[in-house]
Structure formats: structure tokens, C-alpha cells
Design an enzyme around this catalytic site. Sequence first.
Site, PDB file in Angstrom:
ATOM      1  N   GLU A 159      20.869 -63.400 -88.090  1.00 50.60           N
ATOM      2  CA  GLU A 159      20.372 -62.511 -87.962  1.00 50.60           C
ATOM      3  C   GLU A 159      19.660 -61.886 -86.233  1.00 50.60           C
ATOM      4  O   GLU A 159      19.105 -62.025 -85.144  1.00 50.60           O
ATOM      5  CB  GLU A 159      18.181 -63.243 -87.497  1.00 50.60           C
ATOM      6  CG  GLU A 159      17.949 -63.986 -89.692  1.00 50.60           C
ATOM      7  CD  GLU A 159      16.337 -64.154 -88.611  1.00 50.60           C
ATOM      8  OE1 GLU A 159      15.536 -64.080 -87.929  1.00 50.60           O
ATOM      9  OE2 GLU A 159      16.221 -64.061 -89.782  1.00 50.60           O
ATOM     10  N   GLU A 328      17.565 -67.588 -95.907  1.00 51.88           N
ATOM     11  CA  GLU A 328      15.414 -68.455 -95.410  1.00 51.88           C
ATOM     12  C   GLU A 328      14.439 -67.526 -96.484  1.00 51.88           C
ATOM     13  O   GLU A 328      14.737 -66.433 -96.550  1.00 51.88           O
ATOM     14  CB  GLU A 328      16.056 -67.969 -93.835  1.00 51.88           C
ATOM     15  CG  GLU A 328      16.136 -68.965 -93.270  1.00 51.88           C
ATOM     16  CD  GLU A 328      15.972 -68.786 -91.595  1.00 51.88           C
ATOM     17  OE1 GLU A 328      15.676 -68.229 -91.645  1.00 51.88           O
ATOM     18  OE2 GLU A 328      17.190 -68.932 -91.439  1.00 51.88           O
TER      19      GLU A 328
HETATM   20  C1  FCB Z   1      13.695 -66.824 -88.797  1.00 52.92           C
HETATM   21  C2  FCB Z   1      14.844 -67.939 -87.835  1.00 52.92           C
HETATM   22  C3  FCB Z   1      14.334 -69.321 -87.898  1.00 52.92           C
HETATM   23  C4  FCB Z   1      13.265 -69.108 -87.941  1.00 52.92           C
HETATM   24  C5  FCB Z   1      12.522 -68.718 -89.547  1.00 52.92           C
HETATM   25  C6  FCB Z   1      10.850 -68.704 -89.305  1.00 52.92           C
HETATM   26  O1  FCB Z   1      13.482 -65.746 -88.341  1.00 52.92           O
HETATM   27  O2  FCB Z   1      15.667 -67.785 -88.226  1.00 52.92           O
HETATM   28  O3  FCB Z   1      15.367 -70.069 -87.602  1.00 52.92           O
HETATM   29  O4  FCB Z   1      13.077 -69.564 -86.865  1.00 52.92           O
HETATM   30  O5  FCB Z   1      12.262 -67.358 -88.973  1.00 52.92           O
END
Ligand code: FCB
Length: 416
Positions: A159, A328
Site C-alpha cells: 500500500e 487483504e
Molecule cells: C491496511 C494495512 C494493514 C491493516 C489494515 C486494516 O491498510 O495494510 O496493515 O492495518 O489496513
Amino acid sequence: MSIDLPRDLILGVATSAHQIEGGDLHTDWWDFEQLPGRIQRNDRSGRAVEFWTRFREDVELMRDHGIQSHRMSVSWGRIEPEEGRFDEAALARYVEIVDAHRSAGIAVAVTLFHFALPRWLAARGGLLAPDAAERFQRFARRVALALRGRVWQWHTVNEPVVLADGGYRRGVWPPGERSLPRFARACRALLELHVAGYRAVHEVDDAPAGLVHNFISARGRHGSEVDRRAARVVQWCLDDAVVECLATGRIVPPWGVGARLDGLDRSSDVLGVNYYNGVTTCLHELPAIMDGSRGDRRTQMGWSVWASGLLDVLRSASRLGVPVFVTENGIATDDDAWRKAFLAEHLHQVCLAIQSGLDVRGYAHWSWIDNFEWAEGFGPRFGLVAVDPETLSRRPRESLRLYARIIRERTLDGGG
Ligand code: FCB
């Protein structure tokens, strides 16, 4: 109605080193946490959930629930605590951790850089140090050498925009700056790290590698043409622009103006999609861009849940033309029934994406376990597994049992 999930879709979980390992003390994050007022309730990552020492317990639990993959990260500061000095014992421990997963039949994706920088690099300018990419390449090569042949998939940088935004625009993460020009430089620097990491991995290992981007879905609030157009612009800036950079090797606005980054267009064997929420655009009200719709139920992060946005962003990501992985996706809540519904609804969107012909190969739920959520500290609960704050003992939530059933039976029946 029951929906079938493809058998070859890899269903797993995600974590990151600083958030779960504990004792990640050679990092900029560790120092930042010691400053009063920076983290909610002045929480510190401290021992986190002691994954560093309890990893076998977690791997066993994963195996018992049929988890197929674990996207984890390595800590640069732990592996290279001083510039140029690599800690062989730390590397050996990561080998042990990865091997424990492999013996349990769990594929491991390794992220080389997930937010926490070594202290020595932070002291020399962090991401904006002139040799940051070179230093990262050297580190990435060491990790790839130690883990080669063992890793299912490599992720270079997690990210970039979220990190640059937190650290250089909003100033709520290290280094705590608020400067648009430095934000832009940090975005570019992170793409340079990505290319350097990609090269380093492929000098020694053949497993696919790529970037992980946080995708955000944008929609017009009232269905008017003007709002729809505004949403397209927002979605372009947040999502499609990064895909364009990776596809063409040219840094396009809002990431930068036209400059080429050598090798960027050949740095994606895969693309990682992190997806949590969406925004709506409405040009008749201020602010013109809003998070979710008014009155939505909010998670502990203040985010609204928007499952169908996952399909939108998978479409954007797929334009790169490489296999896409949801790296994620999760929800911060104490209401595990809500987490179960969230999981089923988002997996449904993954199914729809695949049915519509998109090459989506995997899904990793954030997170395996409750953890240290950066500036929010230990408050938000993202885990499929709960942790006792005193003893750190693990307790699988109902949502983990549901996930285990979905993985086994490959059907979704609405989250029950
Ligand atoms: C993302 C991050 C991860 C976690 C989630 C909730 O942006 O990559 O580390 O904090 O959010």
C-alpha cells in the site's frame, strides 16, 4: 441460495510483521509509538501477539481450520538492525516460520516491506533518502536468498499511497509530516522500492512477485450523471492510475508528471488488491467526496462496509492483465456475526468477479488474529482469532469456523 466457490481459488489469511510479532524494536514505528499522543490510548506494539515465539501455535490453528495460505511480512529492521549488518538468527527464524507453514500444507506469501522502516534508514531520511531503493534491493536480495524455493508469492511493497498519505500528508504515521510535495515524493520513492524489490527477488527466485495496492471503490451518491462522472475521476485517481503506472512504466497524475521509471512496466507477475471500503461522490454537498453513505453502520475503524465495491476494484485491478489476488479484506468489529456476514458477502463478490471472467486466484482475510492496528493501537478487532490481552492465548471466533466450512465445502449460503 447457495453459491459455489471455485476449488482452485486459494483461501487464506493475512498479517504483517510489526502488527503481530512483538519486539519489533529496530523500526521507525517502534520509536513513533513511544511518543505520547501518537497512538490511541498511547498503546505500543510491545509484545504484540507474540507471533515471533508462538508461530507454531498459530500455524497449527490455521492447519486445523483448513487455511490454505498466509500472507505475512518480514521486518526489515529486525533483519538489518544496523545498516549493512544482517541478523542471521532473525533470517533463520523466518525460515523456520515459513517451513512450519509448508509442513502444515499452507502456502506462504511474503511481503518485503509492510510499513515499518529500519530506524537507521529513518534517521537518514527514510523513504526519501537518496539511496533508499538501493538499500531495499540489498535487503530484499538477502531475504530472497534465505527463503528462495519456499515462498509461494512475493509482495514487494504494501500500500504505497496509504503509507505516503499517513506519513507525509496526514502526518499521523512516521515520520509525522504534512507536506504535499513530500507526499508525492514518497509515492514515487515507494514505486522505486517496488521495482528494486522485484528485481532483487528475481535475481534469486522464480516465485511470482508484485505490488499490493489499497483499492477504493467510488460511486455517485444520487445516481446523477455529474456524480457518476465525479466517481469515475476519483476511482481513476485512487485505483486506475496505479494500474496505468504499472502497465506503462510512466508515472501518471496524481502520482507524478509523466516521468518514466525504468523497469516499472515489467515489475508485476501478479497484483495484490487490498479492499476495505468505498467512497461516494456528491457534487451538490460538501465535502464532495464522502466515505460510505450517510447513516451507514460504521466499523471500529469508522469505515462503512461496501461489499459490491470489491467487484468494481477487481475490475480495475484486472486491467493490468496479470493474475489478481485479494491480499487483504476484513472488518474491525466485536460483533462476530457481522464479520461472518462480511466474509460471506465479500467472497460472493469474488465469485462474481471470477464468473465474469476476471483472473482472480486467491483471497486472504485480514486478519488471522487481533493485532496492533497502527495509530489505532489494539482497539480495532480484525481477527478471525481473538487474543486474551493478559495471557495472549488464542480463541478461534465463530467467523473462523464459518471460514473453515467455506474452505472445506466451497459453498456460500449467506453467512449463516
Ligand atoms: C491496511 C494495512 C494493514 C491493516 C489494515 C486494516 O491498510 O495494510 O496493515 O492495518 O489496513
